[in-house]
Design a protein around this motif. Structure first.
Motif, PDB file in Angstrom:
ATOM      1  N   ALA A 272      -3.398  -3.915   0.111  1.00 20.01           N
ATOM      2  CA  ALA A 272      -2.727  -5.067   0.720  1.00 20.01           C
ATOM      3  C   ALA A 272      -2.574  -6.216  -0.268  1.00 20.01           C
ATOM      4  O   ALA A 272      -1.596  -6.974  -0.202  1.00 20.01           O
ATOM      5  CB  ALA A 272      -3.504  -5.520   1.947  1.00 20.01           C
ATOM      6  N   ALA A 273      -3.516  -6.337  -1.193  1.00 19.59           N
ATOM      7  CA  ALA A 273      -3.477  -7.441  -2.156  1.00 19.59           C
ATOM      8  C   ALA A 273      -2.617  -7.134  -3.372  1.00 19.59           C
ATOM      9  O   ALA A 273      -2.257  -8.054  -4.117  1.00 19.59           O
ATOM     10  CB  ALA A 273      -4.898  -7.772  -2.619  1.00 19.59           C
ATOM     11  N   SER A 274      -2.271  -5.878  -3.590  1.00 20.27           N
ATOM     12  CA  SER A 274      -1.539  -5.524  -4.807  1.00 20.27           C
ATOM     13  C   SER A 274      -0.132  -4.988  -4.528  1.00 20.27           C
ATOM     14  O   SER A 274       0.848  -5.472  -5.102  1.00 20.27           O
ATOM     15  CB  SER A 274      -2.329  -4.490  -5.627  1.00 20.27           C
ATOM     16  OG  SER A 274      -2.633  -3.358  -4.842  1.00 20.27           O
ATOM     17  N   MET A 275       0.001  -3.992  -3.654  1.00 28.19           N
ATOM     18  CA  MET A 275       1.316  -3.392  -3.404  1.00 28.19           C
ATOM     19  C   MET A 275       1.554  -3.163  -1.917  1.00 28.19           C
ATOM     20  O   MET A 275       1.673  -2.018  -1.459  1.00 28.19           O
ATOM     21  CB  MET A 275       1.463  -2.079  -4.180  1.00 28.19           C
ATOM     22  CG  MET A 275       1.703  -2.297  -5.658  1.00 28.19           C
ATOM     23  SD  MET A 275       2.001  -0.743  -6.542  1.00 28.19           S
ATOM     24  CE  MET A 275       0.332  -0.099  -6.549  1.00 28.19           C
ATOM     25  N   PRO A 276       1.637  -4.246  -1.140  1.00 29.06           N
ATOM     26  CA  PRO A 276       1.848  -4.073   0.303  1.00 29.06           C
ATOM     27  C   PRO A 276       3.180  -3.415   0.634  1.00 29.06           C
ATOM     28  O   PRO A 276       3.321  -2.793   1.692  1.00 29.06           O
ATOM     29  CB  PRO A 276       1.787  -5.501   0.837  1.00 29.06           C
ATOM     30  CG  PRO A 276       2.140  -6.370  -0.338  1.00 29.06           C
ATOM     31  CD  PRO A 276       1.553  -5.667  -1.525  1.00 29.06           C
ATOM     32  N   GLY A 277       4.174  -3.515  -0.253  1.00 29.29           N
ATOM     33  CA  GLY A 277       5.470  -2.896   0.004  1.00 29.29           C
ATOM     34  C   GLY A 277       5.467  -1.389  -0.151  1.00 29.29           C
ATOM     35  O   GLY A 277       6.330  -0.707   0.391  1.00 29.29           O
ATOM     36  N   ASN A 278       4.509  -0.873  -0.923  1.00 31.73           N
ATOM     37  CA  ASN A 278       4.330   0.570  -1.129  1.00 31.73           C
ATOM     38  C   ASN A 278       5.643   1.260  -1.512  1.00 31.73           C
ATOM     39  O   ASN A 278       6.070   2.241  -0.914  1.00 31.73           O
ATOM     40  CB  ASN A 278       3.738   1.221   0.115  1.00 31.73           C
ATOM     41  CG  ASN A 278       3.119   2.579  -0.171  1.00 31.73           C
ATOM     42  OD1 ASN A 278       3.108   3.050  -1.314  1.00 31.73           O
ATOM     43  ND2 ASN A 278       2.615   3.232   0.859  1.00 31.73           N
ATOM     44  N   ARG A 279       6.283   0.726  -2.550  1.00 33.79           N
ATOM     45  CA  ARG A 279       7.532   1.291  -3.067  1.00 33.79           C
ATOM     46  C   ARG A 279       7.290   1.865  -4.459  1.00 33.79           C
ATOM     47  O   ARG A 279       6.156   1.874  -4.957  1.00 33.79           O
ATOM     48  CB  ARG A 279       8.605   0.204  -3.125  1.00 33.79           C
ATOM     49  CG  ARG A 279       8.886  -0.496  -1.788  1.00 33.79           C
ATOM     50  CD  ARG A 279      10.041  -1.477  -1.954  1.00 33.79           C
ATOM     51  NE  ARG A 279      10.263  -2.309  -0.784  1.00 33.79           N
ATOM     52  CZ  ARG A 279      11.005  -1.956   0.276  1.00 33.79           C
ATOM     53  NH1 ARG A 279      11.566  -0.768   0.318  1.00 33.79           N
ATOM     54  NH2 ARG A 279      11.171  -2.809   1.283  1.00 33.79           N
ATOM     55  N   THR A 280       8.351   2.332  -5.117  1.00 36.88           N
ATOM     56  CA  THR A 280       8.291   2.583  -6.548  1.00 36.88           C
ATOM     57  C   THR A 280       8.737   1.298  -7.242  1.00 36.88           C
ATOM     58  O   THR A 280       9.605   0.576  -6.747  1.00 36.88           O
ATOM     59  CB  THR A 280       9.185   3.763  -6.974  1.00 36.88           C
ATOM     60  OG1 THR A 280      10.559   3.455  -6.692  1.00 36.88           O
ATOM     61  CG2 THR A 280       8.796   5.028  -6.246  1.00 36.88           C
ATOM     62  N   TYR A 281       8.138   1.026  -8.403  1.00 36.44           N
ATOM     63  CA  TYR A 281       8.377  -0.234  -9.106  1.00 36.44           C
ATOM     64  C   TYR A 281       8.666   0.053 -10.576  1.00 36.44           C
ATOM     65  O   TYR A 281       7.995   0.874 -11.202  1.00 36.44           O
ATOM     66  CB  TYR A 281       7.150  -1.154  -9.016  1.00 36.44           C
ATOM     67  CG  TYR A 281       6.702  -1.447  -7.601  1.00 36.44           C
ATOM     68  CD1 TYR A 281       7.093  -2.619  -6.942  1.00 36.44           C
ATOM     69  CD2 TYR A 281       5.864  -0.567  -6.922  1.00 36.44           C
ATOM     70  CE1 TYR A 281       6.670  -2.891  -5.651  1.00 36.44           C
ATOM     71  CE2 TYR A 281       5.442  -0.834  -5.624  1.00 36.44           C
ATOM     72  CZ  TYR A 281       5.849  -1.991  -4.992  1.00 36.44           C
ATOM     73  OH  TYR A 281       5.424  -2.253  -3.706  1.00 36.44           O
ATOM     74  N   VAL A 282       9.659  -0.649 -11.112  1.00 41.81           N
ATOM     75  CA  VAL A 282      10.030  -0.529 -12.515  1.00 41.81           C
ATOM     76  C   VAL A 282      10.253  -1.934 -13.051  1.00 41.81           C
ATOM     77  O   VAL A 282      10.923  -2.747 -12.413  1.00 41.81           O
ATOM     78  CB  VAL A 282      11.319   0.303 -12.694  1.00 41.81           C
ATOM     79  CG1 VAL A 282      11.655   0.448 -14.171  1.00 41.81           C
ATOM     80  CG2 VAL A 282      11.177   1.665 -12.049  1.00 41.81           C
ATOM     81  N   THR A 283       9.698  -2.241 -14.216  1.00 41.92           N
ATOM     82  CA  THR A 283       9.894  -3.568 -14.791  1.00 41.92           C
ATOM     83  C   THR A 283      11.134  -3.587 -15.676  1.00 41.92           C
ATOM     84  O   THR A 283      11.642  -2.537 -16.085  1.00 41.92           O
ATOM     85  CB  THR A 283       8.666  -4.007 -15.611  1.00 41.92           C
ATOM     86  OG1 THR A 283       8.559  -3.206 -16.790  1.00 41.92           O
ATOM     87  CG2 THR A 283       7.392  -3.877 -14.775  1.00 41.92           C
ATOM     88  N   SER A 284      11.610  -4.773 -15.989  1.00 39.38           N
ATOM     89  CA  SER A 284      12.866  -4.919 -16.729  1.00 39.38           C
ATOM     90  C   SER A 284      12.687  -5.029 -18.235  1.00 39.38           C
ATOM     91  O   SER A 284      13.669  -5.178 -18.961  1.00 39.38           O
ATOM     92  CB  SER A 284      13.617  -6.164 -16.224  1.00 39.38           C
ATOM     93  OG  SER A 284      12.853  -7.340 -16.472  1.00 39.38           O
TER      94      SER A 284
END
Length: 343
Positions: A272-284
């Motif tokens: 809950a404190a780090s990735m509440p969206g629970n998606r895949t993430y990519v930085t730019s």
């Protein structure tokens, strides 16, 4: 810490490989039992062709079983760049091809009943610098207008419900992107390939390839077979083998190392404190990171880490240390979380 792929370590083993010698005549021989080879073999066998699969190691031993677990749509370098370099029509077709690839995987999973935690999670392309915001947002608006209305822009304030980090300044959300357990998918796909009628040999590297009057003869340490046609469904690993029958690829494939770490399972509070969206993430960033949660709530984070072509315990440990530092930079609240896997 285990220096092994989390996907392989937490998936059931494939037990359908042929135990006998490599032999017989086939309509098609497929070299490589990764995503490409198994999907091709499954489809051809389903159509009634006699299909053989030759795998040098084990099912999914290469990049198919050593990746970040993302099924992302969109174009990595941006739709606007693709349009500028390829033209509008080809850029549109390329974008749609990524969409169709995820649809195809979802269809195969449904058809074969593969239990692999497939989920349409959506992808966030995160702006790592304030200067990246304008370009990312302009690209997202162009994509939404011309090819994919299922995208939207999230301002920095909107990210609070998605990711517990102050490191980012906005993000483009691609709703069609998905995730799954790569190891379970590989095992399920291999089992489906055999069930459809193909024969799969593991630990059968192709050591020779000779043209015959009716097709090809393929030699392996376990025997030889003949086939009317051959599909080379291999990648960078084949290019590393000197004097191999697929040496053609040595001058045409450049291997790019990417390394991955996986933490211990996070608690509900840590998620809950780090990735509440629970998606895949990519930085730019040009040399950035990609990350997601595993089905058992581990943070899986990868990136270039080091420009090294080596992959052994000593080298991987150094790459893991670089990735841990990157993880702490994004999620300082996880600085003391143990790393269970590095590959």
């Amino acid at each position: 810490m285990k220096f092994a792929s989390y996907w392989h370590d937490t998936a059931p083993a494939f037990t359908g490989g042929h135990a006998g010698p490599v032999e017989g005549r086939f309509d098609v021989a497929v070299i490589g039992a990764g995503f490409t080879g198994l999907n091709a073999a499954r489809k051809l066998a389903r159509e009634g062709l006699r299909v053989a699969v030759l795998e040098a190691s084990h099912v999914g031993a290469g990049a198919s079983g050593r990746n970040g677990g993302h099924l992302n749509n969109g174009i990595a370098h941006g739709y606007a760049d693709a349009k500028a370099n390829l033209g509008a029509e080809r850029a549109h077709r390329l974008y749609r091809a990524f969409d169709r690839s995820i649809d195809m995987i979802e269809q195969v999973i449904a058809e074969e009943g593969i239990d692999c935690d497939f989920r349409r999670a959506g992808k966030l392309k995160l702006a790592s610098k304030p200067s990246h915001v304008a370009g990312l947002r302009a690209n997202q608006e162009l994509v939404a207008r011309e090819v994919d209305p299922e995208t939207r822009w999230l301002d920095r304030e909107d990210l609070k419900g998605e990711i517990g980090s102050d490191a980012f300044h906005g993000a483009a959300l691609f709703e069609k992107s998905a995730m799954m357990h790569m190891g379970r998918y590989l095992t399920g796909l291999a089992e489906a390939t055999v069930r459809r009628g193909a024969t799969v040999w593991e630990n059968a590297p192709v050591s020779g390839r000779n043209k015959t009057q009716k097709g090809w003869q393929l030699d392996t340490p376990r025997g030889q077979l003949t086939a009317d046609r051959v599909i080379a469904a291999t990648g960078g690993y084949s290019a590393q083998v000197r004097n191999a029958p697929l040496g053609y690829f040595r001058k045409r494939i450049i291997s790019m190392a990417s390394f991955i770490i996986a933490t211990r399972p996070l608690t509900d509070a840590e998620v809950a404190a780090s990735m509440p969206g629970n998606r895949t993430y990519v930085t730019s960033l040009n040399i950035g990171n990609y990350f997601r949660l595993s089905p058992d709530n581990r943070l899986i984070l990868g990136g270039r880490a080091r420009f090294s072509a080596r992959s052994d315990q000593k080298s991987d440990a150094r790459s893991g240390a670089v990735l841990r530092e990157a993880m702490t930079g994004i999620f300082p609240q996880l600085a003391k979380v143990e790393i269970d896997y590095c590959w």
